[in-house]
Write a protein that holds these residues in place. Sequence first.
Motif, PDB file in Angstrom:
ATOM      1  N   LYS A  86      -6.362  -5.346 -13.896  1.00 48.03           N
ATOM      2  CA  LYS A  86      -7.694  -6.374 -14.606  1.00 48.03           C
ATOM      3  C   LYS A  86      -9.051  -6.114 -14.600  1.00 48.03           C
ATOM      4  N   LEU A  87     -10.097  -6.293 -13.523  1.00 50.82           N
ATOM      5  CA  LEU A  87     -11.370  -6.456 -13.926  1.00 50.82           C
ATOM      6  C   LEU A  87     -11.926  -4.432 -13.602  1.00 50.82           C
ATOM      7  N   GLY A  88     -11.124  -3.357 -13.169  1.00 48.99           N
ATOM      8  CA  GLY A  88     -12.469  -1.854 -13.410  1.00 48.99           C
ATOM      9  C   GLY A  88     -11.186  -1.504 -14.060  1.00 48.99           C
ATOM     10  N   LYS A  89      -9.805  -1.844 -14.367  1.00 41.09           N
ATOM     11  CA  LYS A  89      -9.794  -1.498 -15.645  1.00 41.09           C
ATOM     12  C   LYS A  89      -9.469   0.445 -14.764  1.00 41.09           C
ATOM     13  N   LYS A  90      -9.242   0.092 -13.388  1.00 39.47           N
ATOM     14  CA  LYS A  90      -9.221   1.377 -12.470  1.00 39.47           C
ATOM     15  C   LYS A  90      -7.942   1.777 -13.268  1.00 39.47           C
ATOM     16  N   TYR A  91      -6.755   1.064 -13.211  1.00 40.33           N
ATOM     17  CA  TYR A  91      -4.930   1.840 -13.943  1.00 40.33           C
ATOM     18  C   TYR A  91      -4.530   1.512 -15.073  1.00 40.33           C
ATOM     19  N   LYS A  92      -3.736   1.838 -15.688  1.00 40.12           N
ATOM     20  CA  LYS A  92      -2.803   1.284 -17.242  1.00 40.12           C
ATOM     21  C   LYS A  92      -2.180   0.683 -16.753  1.00 40.12           C
ATOM     22  N   PHE A  93      -1.073   0.713 -15.451  1.00 42.78           N
ATOM     23  CA  PHE A  93       0.040  -0.063 -15.294  1.00 42.78           C
ATOM     24  C   PHE A  93       0.419   0.045 -13.948  1.00 42.78           C
ATOM     25  N   ILE A  94       0.949  -0.708 -13.079  1.00 43.58           N
ATOM     26  CA  ILE A  94       1.137  -0.928 -11.440  1.00 43.58           C
ATOM     27  C   ILE A  94       3.069  -1.166 -11.073  1.00 43.58           C
ATOM     28  N   ILE A  95       3.648  -0.281 -10.462  1.00 45.83           N
ATOM     29  CA  ILE A  95       4.600  -1.064 -11.139  1.00 45.83           C
ATOM     30  C   ILE A  95       5.456  -1.675  -9.078  1.00 45.83           C
ATOM     31  N   TYR A  96       5.851  -2.645  -9.025  1.00 45.71           N
ATOM     32  CA  TYR A  96       5.867  -3.145  -7.903  1.00 45.71           C
ATOM     33  C   TYR A  96       7.336  -3.348  -7.719  1.00 45.71           C
ATOM     34  N   THR A  97       7.540  -3.644  -6.394  1.00 43.79           N
ATOM     35  CA  THR A  97       8.377  -3.659  -5.964  1.00 43.79           C
ATOM     36  C   THR A  97       8.912  -4.659  -4.414  1.00 43.79           C
ATOM     37  N   LEU A  98      10.056  -4.737  -4.179  1.00 49.97           N
ATOM     38  CA  LEU A  98      10.490  -5.401  -2.731  1.00 49.97           C
ATOM     39  C   LEU A  98      10.164  -5.084  -1.642  1.00 49.97           C
ATOM     40  N   ASN A  99       9.736  -4.898  -0.240  1.00 52.81           N
ATOM     41  CA  ASN A  99      10.276  -3.640   0.471  1.00 52.81           C
ATOM     42  C   ASN A  99      11.663  -3.743   1.563  1.00 52.81           C
ATOM     43  N   ASP A 100      11.411  -2.415   2.009  1.00 50.58           N
ATOM     44  CA  ASP A 100      13.579  -2.857   2.846  1.00 50.58           C
ATOM     45  C   ASP A 100      14.131  -3.754   3.266  1.00 50.58           C
ATOM     46  N   ALA A 101      12.902  -4.416   4.084  1.00 51.19           N
ATOM     47  CA  ALA A 101      13.384  -6.541   4.690  1.00 51.19           C
ATOM     48  C   ALA A 101      13.401  -7.036   2.968  1.00 51.19           C
ATOM     49  N   LYS A 102      13.033  -7.125   2.132  1.00 50.68           N
ATOM     50  CA  LYS A 102      13.208  -8.243   1.003  1.00 50.68           C
ATOM     51  C   LYS A 102      11.937  -9.121   1.277  1.00 50.68           C
ATOM     52  N   THR A 103      10.806  -9.132   2.031  1.00 49.91           N
ATOM     53  CA  THR A 103       9.916 -10.097   2.426  1.00 49.91           C
ATOM     54  C   THR A 103       8.788 -10.353   2.111  1.00 49.91           C
ATOM     55  N   GLU A 104       8.296  -9.213   1.336  1.00 52.96           N
ATOM     56  CA  GLU A 104       7.270  -8.703   0.816  1.00 52.96           C
ATOM     57  C   GLU A 104       6.824  -8.291  -0.392  1.00 52.96           C
ATOM     58  N   ILE A 105       6.448  -8.271  -1.461  1.00 49.00           N
ATOM     59  CA  ILE A 105       6.620  -7.493  -3.155  1.00 49.00           C
ATOM     60  C   ILE A 105       4.654  -6.924  -2.296  1.00 49.00           C
ATOM     61  N   VAL A 106       5.156  -5.448  -2.632  1.00 43.28           N
ATOM     62  CA  VAL A 106       4.992  -3.980  -2.588  1.00 43.28           C
ATOM     63  C   VAL A 106       4.198  -3.721  -3.431  1.00 43.28           C
ATOM     64  N   VAL A 107       3.154  -2.047  -3.908  1.00 43.90           N
ATOM     65  CA  VAL A 107       2.674  -1.446  -4.826  1.00 43.90           C
ATOM     66  C   VAL A 107       3.706  -0.191  -4.725  1.00 43.90           C
TER      67      VAL A 107
END
Length: 209
Positions: A86-107
Motif C-alpha cells: 500500500k505505502l511502498g508499492k513494493k508488491y503488486k499482489f500478496i497471496i495469504y493462507t492459513l497456517n497448518d494449524a488454522k490459527t494464523e493468517i500468513v503470507v
Amino acid sequence: MNSYLVYFEVFANPYFEITINSVKISSIEVDITGSVIFQFLILENSKFQQTKNHNQKVSSKSKYNNTLNNNDQVADESLTAFNDLKLGKKYKFIIYTLNDAKTEIVVDETSTDGDYDSFLEKLPENECKYAVYDFEYEIGGGEGKRSKIVFFTWSPDTAPVRAKMVYASSKDSLRRALNGVAADIQGTDFSEVAYESVLERVSRGAGSH
C-alpha cells in the motif's frame, strides 16, 4: 430462528451425539481428520448440551456465527507485506493462507508481476486463499489512471467444504486488519475474478476516485 455454523473436533470414535433444545442429533460421522462442520437451525440463546456416546472423548468448540476460535491471529508478516504494497508499492499482489494449524493468517506469496493473468495463475483451482491486489485501471475523459487495493476471498466451488467454511469464518480477522482496501471480491470461479469483473466493481461510482 437463525442458522449457525458450529465446529466440533472428535478425538476418538467418529460418532457422537449432541442435544440442542432437547432435540438430539446423533451418530454424526466425521471425516478422516476427526472433525466435522455442519449447519443447522437453533433458537437464539439456546444452550448446547454435549452427550458422550459410549464413553468417547468429545471436545466441542462451538461458536455462534463463526467456525473458528477468537484466538485466530493475523501474522505480523501479513500486515507488513500489506503496508509494503500500500505505502511502498513494493508488491503488486500478496497471496495469504492459513497456517497448518488454522490459527494464523500468513503470507503465502508476494509478487511484483504487473500482469493480471500472472495473479490469476496463483489462485489454485481446488484450494482457498486470500489475496490483495493493487489494481490499476484507466478512467474515462482522459483523466489518466487510478489504482485501488482489492481484497479477494478465493473459495472455489471445487475446494473442500471444510476449507471453504474455515476460510469464510476467518476472513474478517484479516479484512479488519487491512486498512485502505477499496473493494472486496468473492471468487468461487475464475469468471468472478476476471479482470473485467473486477474492473466493473472498482470503477463503480462517479469519478472512480
